[in-house]
Design a protein around this motif. Sequence first.
Motif, short mmCIF file in Angstrom:
data_model
loop_
_atom_site.label_atom_id
_atom_site.label_comp_id
_atom_site.label_asym_id
_atom_site.label_seq_id
_atom_site.Cartn_x
_atom_site.Cartn_y
_atom_site.Cartn_z
N MET B 1 35.69 55.53 38.37
CA MET B 1 36.42 55.65 37.11
C MET B 1 37.28 54.40 36.89
SD MET B 1 38.79 58.89 35.98
CE MET B 1 40.25 58.24 36.80
N LYS B 2 37.16 53.79 35.73
CA LYS B 2 37.93 52.58 35.43
C LYS B 2 39.43 52.86 35.49
CE LYS B 2 36.94 50.17 31.65
NZ LYS B 2 36.22 49.52 30.51
N LEU B 3 40.15 51.92 36.08
CA LEU B 3 41.61 52.04 36.11
C LEU B 3 42.18 51.64 34.75
CD1 LEU B 3 42.31 50.27 39.52
CD2 LEU B 3 42.48 52.72 39.05
N ILE B 4 43.26 52.26 34.37
CA ILE B 4 43.93 51.84 33.13
C ILE B 4 44.73 50.57 33.43
CG2 ILE B 4 44.02 54.17 32.14
CD1 ILE B 4 47.08 54.10 32.87
N GLU B 5 45.06 49.86 32.36
CA GLU B 5 45.68 48.54 32.47
C GLU B 5 46.92 48.55 33.36
OE1 GLU B 5 44.95 44.74 31.86
OE2 GLU B 5 43.69 46.44 31.25
N ALA B 6 47.79 49.54 33.19
CA ALA B 6 49.03 49.59 33.96
C ALA B 6 48.74 49.74 35.45
CB ALA B 6 49.91 50.73 33.47
N GLU B 7 47.69 50.47 35.77
CA GLU B 7 47.33 50.68 37.19
C GLU B 7 46.79 49.38 37.79
OE1 GLU B 7 44.65 53.91 36.52
OE2 GLU B 7 46.10 55.42 37.20
N ILE B 8 46.02 48.64 36.99
CA ILE B 8 45.50 47.35 37.46
C ILE B 8 46.66 46.40 37.73
CG2 ILE B 8 44.17 45.30 36.79
CD1 ILE B 8 42.33 47.22 35.18
N GLU B 9 47.59 46.33 36.80
CA GLU B 9 48.74 45.43 36.95
C GLU B 9 49.55 45.77 38.20
OE1 GLU B 9 49.08 42.68 35.34
OE2 GLU B 9 47.36 43.18 34.08
N LYS B 10 49.73 47.05 38.44
CA LYS B 10 50.51 47.51 39.60
C LYS B 10 49.82 47.08 40.89
CE LYS B 10 50.87 51.86 40.86
NZ LYS B 10 51.03 53.32 40.69
N ARG B 11 48.50 47.27 40.94
CA ARG B 11 47.76 46.92 42.16
C ARG B 11 47.71 45.41 42.38
NH1 ARG B 11 46.59 51.69 40.64
NH2 ARG B 11 45.84 53.33 42.05
N LEU B 12 47.59 44.67 41.30
CA LEU B 12 47.59 43.20 41.43
C LEU B 12 48.94 42.72 41.95
CD1 LEU B 12 45.70 41.81 38.32
CD2 LEU B 12 45.07 41.52 40.73
N ALA B 13 50.00 43.32 41.44
CA ALA B 13 51.35 42.91 41.85
C ALA B 13 51.57 43.20 43.34
CB ALA B 13 52.39 43.63 41.00
N ALA B 14 50.93 44.25 43.83
CA ALA B 14 51.10 44.65 45.23
C ALA B 14 50.18 43.86 46.17
CB ALA B 14 50.83 46.15 45.37
N SER B 15 49.24 43.10 45.60
CA SER B 15 48.28 42.37 46.44
C SER B 15 48.72 40.91 46.55
CB SER B 15 46.88 42.46 45.84
OG SER B 15 46.78 41.59 44.73
N GLU B 16 48.12 40.19 47.45
CA GLU B 16 48.50 38.79 47.65
C GLU B 16 47.33 37.87 47.32
OE1 GLU B 16 50.13 37.72 51.59
OE2 GLU B 16 49.60 35.68 50.94
N GLY B 17 47.52 37.06 46.28
CA GLY B 17 46.51 36.04 45.98
C GLY B 17 45.36 36.49 45.10
N TRP B 18 45.27 37.76 44.80
CA TRP B 18 44.20 38.23 43.91
C TRP B 18 44.61 38.01 42.47
CZ3 TRP B 18 39.37 39.61 45.36
CH2 TRP B 18 39.17 39.83 46.74
N LYS B 19 43.68 37.45 41.68
CA LYS B 19 43.96 37.16 40.28
C LYS B 19 42.94 37.86 39.40
CE LYS B 19 46.66 33.29 41.18
NZ LYS B 19 47.81 33.97 41.78
N ARG B 20 43.35 38.20 38.20
CA ARG B 20 42.46 38.76 37.19
C ARG B 20 41.60 37.64 36.64
NH1 ARG B 20 44.05 43.10 33.91
NH2 ARG B 20 42.18 44.13 33.11
N GLU B 21 40.33 37.92 36.40
CA GLU B 21 39.44 36.93 35.75
C GLU B 21 38.61 37.63 34.68
OE1 GLU B 21 38.46 33.46 39.10
OE2 GLU B 21 36.84 34.60 38.19
N ASP B 22 38.62 37.10 33.48
CA ASP B 22 37.81 37.65 32.39
C ASP B 22 37.96 39.18 32.27
OD1 ASP B 22 36.87 35.06 32.06
OD2 ASP B 22 35.19 35.39 33.41
N GLY B 23 39.15 39.65 32.41
CA GLY B 23 39.41 41.07 32.19
C GLY B 23 38.90 41.99 33.27
N LYS B 24 37.58 41.98 33.49
CA LYS B 24 37.05 43.00 34.40
C LYS B 24 36.74 42.53 35.82
CE LYS B 24 32.21 43.15 32.90
NZ LYS B 24 31.18 44.12 32.51
N TRP B 25 37.25 41.38 36.19
CA TRP B 25 37.06 40.89 37.55
C TRP B 25 38.39 40.64 38.23
CZ3 TRP B 25 32.17 39.79 39.56
CH2 TRP B 25 31.13 39.85 38.64
N ILE B 26 38.38 40.75 39.58
CA ILE B 26 39.48 40.18 40.37
C ILE B 26 38.86 39.16 41.31
CG2 ILE B 26 41.21 42.00 40.20
CD1 ILE B 26 40.21 43.05 42.94
#
Lengths: 95, 95
Positions: B1-26
């Motif tokens: 199930m796709k994560l909603i935007e706020a959930e993606i942002e939260k997980r990215l903030a908690a990770s180290e060095g992972w960046k969003r790319e073209d919306g649907k990639w990390i």
Amino acid sequence: MKLIEAEIEKRLAASEGWKREDGKWIAKKYRFLTFIGAIQFVNQVAEASERLNHHPFISIDYKMVTLRMTTWHDGGLTELDFTAAAAFDGVYVRE
Amino acid sequence: MKLIEAEIEKRLAASEGWKREDGKWIAKKYRFLTFIGAIQFVNQVAEASERLNHHPFISIDYKMVTLRMTTWHDGGLTELDFTAAAAFDGVYVRE
């Protein structure tokens, strides 16, 4: 030493699946039945490239591996790129 | 199930060095002291991704490895992408 255009064309014609990219690169895609098969190939390419001290860019897209090469030191394609291409073809086992 | 935007942002903030790319990639770049170190990391990533049955795109640019992920099945980023990201970070040994 950079190869002249006619030499590059001759070597490409004699190779299988290698294509010219953006002038100074050659590239080839290798397909596998499994992801693990692709990873095993990458390990063999790594070994061969250490032996030759010539390292391709390697992309692994699940069951497909792409190799891309140029000779940075000479600013283009050299004999070494085609020697390495033949070495990588040599470790490829069609599954 | 796709994560909603706020959930993606939260997980990215908690990770180290992972960046969003073209919306649907990390994506994340990992650097190594040697080509062999990079290849060893790729083997451990391969093992972890088989275990999770979730395979990143892997690029090896000599001593730098880039991983890129999305969940094809769901058309975007899911919990599995972040679980896999944490697993890949877990096998990374800073040299």
